[in-house]
Design an enzyme around this catalytic site. Structure first.
Site, PDB file in Angstrom:
ATOM      1  N   CYS A  94       0.693  -1.324  -0.124  1.00 48.41           N
ATOM      2  CA  CYS A  94       0.196  -0.068   0.070  1.00 48.41           C
ATOM      3  C   CYS A  94       0.899   1.433  -0.046  1.00 48.41           C
ATOM      4  O   CYS A  94       1.407   1.580  -1.079  1.00 48.41           O
ATOM      5  CB  CYS A  94      -1.138   0.026   1.231  1.00 48.41           C
ATOM      6  SG  CYS A  94      -2.527   0.957   0.927  1.00 48.41           S
ATOM      7  N   ARG A 129     -12.618   6.211  -1.814  1.00 47.61           N
ATOM      8  CA  ARG A 129     -11.509   5.179  -1.455  1.00 47.61           C
ATOM      9  C   ARG A 129     -11.991   3.457  -1.838  1.00 47.61           C
ATOM     10  O   ARG A 129     -13.101   3.387  -2.028  1.00 47.61           O
ATOM     11  CB  ARG A 129     -11.067   5.094  -0.158  1.00 47.61           C
ATOM     12  CG  ARG A 129     -10.587   6.379   0.649  1.00 47.61           C
ATOM     13  CD  ARG A 129     -10.538   6.203   2.080  1.00 47.61           C
ATOM     14  NE  ARG A 129      -9.520   5.578   2.547  1.00 47.61           N
ATOM     15  CZ  ARG A 129      -8.134   5.900   2.523  1.00 47.61           C
ATOM     16  NH1 ARG A 129      -8.001   7.154   2.118  1.00 47.61           N
ATOM     17  NH2 ARG A 129      -7.249   5.242   2.625  1.00 47.61           N
ATOM     18  N   HIS A 195      -3.604  -5.675   2.396  1.00 47.44           N
ATOM     19  CA  HIS A 195      -3.364  -6.005   4.062  1.00 47.44           C
ATOM     20  C   HIS A 195      -3.972  -7.246   4.179  1.00 47.44           C
ATOM     21  O   HIS A 195      -4.377  -8.054   3.391  1.00 47.44           O
ATOM     22  CB  HIS A 195      -4.237  -4.845   4.732  1.00 47.44           C
ATOM     23  CG  HIS A 195      -3.577  -3.346   4.355  1.00 47.44           C
ATOM     24  ND1 HIS A 195      -2.368  -2.897   4.810  1.00 47.44           N
ATOM     25  CD2 HIS A 195      -4.122  -2.440   3.577  1.00 47.44           C
ATOM     26  CE1 HIS A 195      -2.411  -1.718   4.237  1.00 47.44           C
ATOM     27  NE2 HIS A 195      -3.316  -1.396   3.667  1.00 47.44           N
TER      28      HIS A 195
END
Ligand code: GLN
Length: 242
Positions: A94, A129, A195
């Site tokens: 990320c 997002r 993640h």
């Protein structure tokens, strides 16, 4: 392999370690030790120089401001770039992925130079997002099972000609450009938006990093039951009807 040692460097845990990304270093360490390797783990805070003699470097996700600070300090320090030119294996998540690219948009809305270790450029997505579970098929050249993880990022990442997509999404946004790609890699540097921590959900990626670092084709098998349970549970949750 007991005489073989592996130096694993965890870069900037004080700035870049969202969503338990620190788990990635624990998984690499554990899986290497299970193969009888002597692991030396080095945690490098952002006020310390990045050693250039590591075998595997891990770098995690972060909020926008710590991401800018990390990029500034990594550029100034130069250690990670020197390690990369020595052929070290680097795995980034990320914000860490964006920092390894050519540039990204920082928290001030400005173009921030990255380290240029991956041929990618990150911009800010116009839409909301990218948040949620992801399932993706990893580049078949890497011979890895399906990628599972979750994403939470505003940035979107465009691949240049020398970066290959790490995976293609079945579920989720990944690089967020609408082309279905997720992450990027070249022979020694990997970036992903996943993640999870991603290496706990995908331990074969940790094994790949160890194999590349040692330049071996295979590692002795280890007990993967716990990981398989976690994977099955997360894949089922991701694919369940909303
Ligand atoms: N700050 C970056 C973005 O929003 C990375 C976020 C993260 O690492 N989770 O795109």
């Amino acid at each position: 392999m007991s005489d073989t040692s592996l130096r694993v460097v965890w870069v900037y845990p004080d700035l870049l370690s969202t969503y338990g990304d620190q788990g990635n270093v624990l998984v690499v360490e554990r899986r290497a030790q299970q193969r009888g390797l002597n692991v030396q783990r080095v945690d490098v805070r952002s006020d310390q120089p990045v050693p250039t003699s590591g075998d595997i470097y891990l770098i995690g996700g972060g909020e926008d401001r710590p991401q800018r600070l990390a990029a500034e300090r990594l550029r100034r320090d130069g250690g990670l770039s020197r390690a990369a030119s020595n052929g070290a294996i680097i795995f980034s998540v990320c914000a860490g992925y964006q920092i390894l690219g050519q540039e990204f948009i920082n928290d001030l809305g400005q173009r921030e130079p990255g380290l240029g270790l991956l041929d990618v450029v990150s911009t800010r997505g116009e839409a909301e997002r990218c948040v949620g579970d992801v399932l993706a098929d990893i580049d078949e050249n890497l011979r890895l099972p399906q990628l599972t993880g979750f994403e939470n990022h505003q940035g979107i990442t465009h691949l240049g000609p020398t970066a290959r997509p790490f995976a293609r999404v079945r579920l989720g946004k990944g690089n967020g450009t609408g082309d279905g790609t997720e992450g990027a890699w070249n022979d020694t540097v990997f970036g992903t938006y996943m993640h999870g921590p991603v290496l706990a959900r995908n331990p074969q990626i940790a094994d790949l990093l160890v194999k590349l670092a040692l330049d071996v084709n295979a590692l002795p098998p280890v007990d993967d039951r716990w990981y398989e349970e976690l994977r099955a549970e997360r894949i089922a949750a991701a694919t369940a009807a909303p």
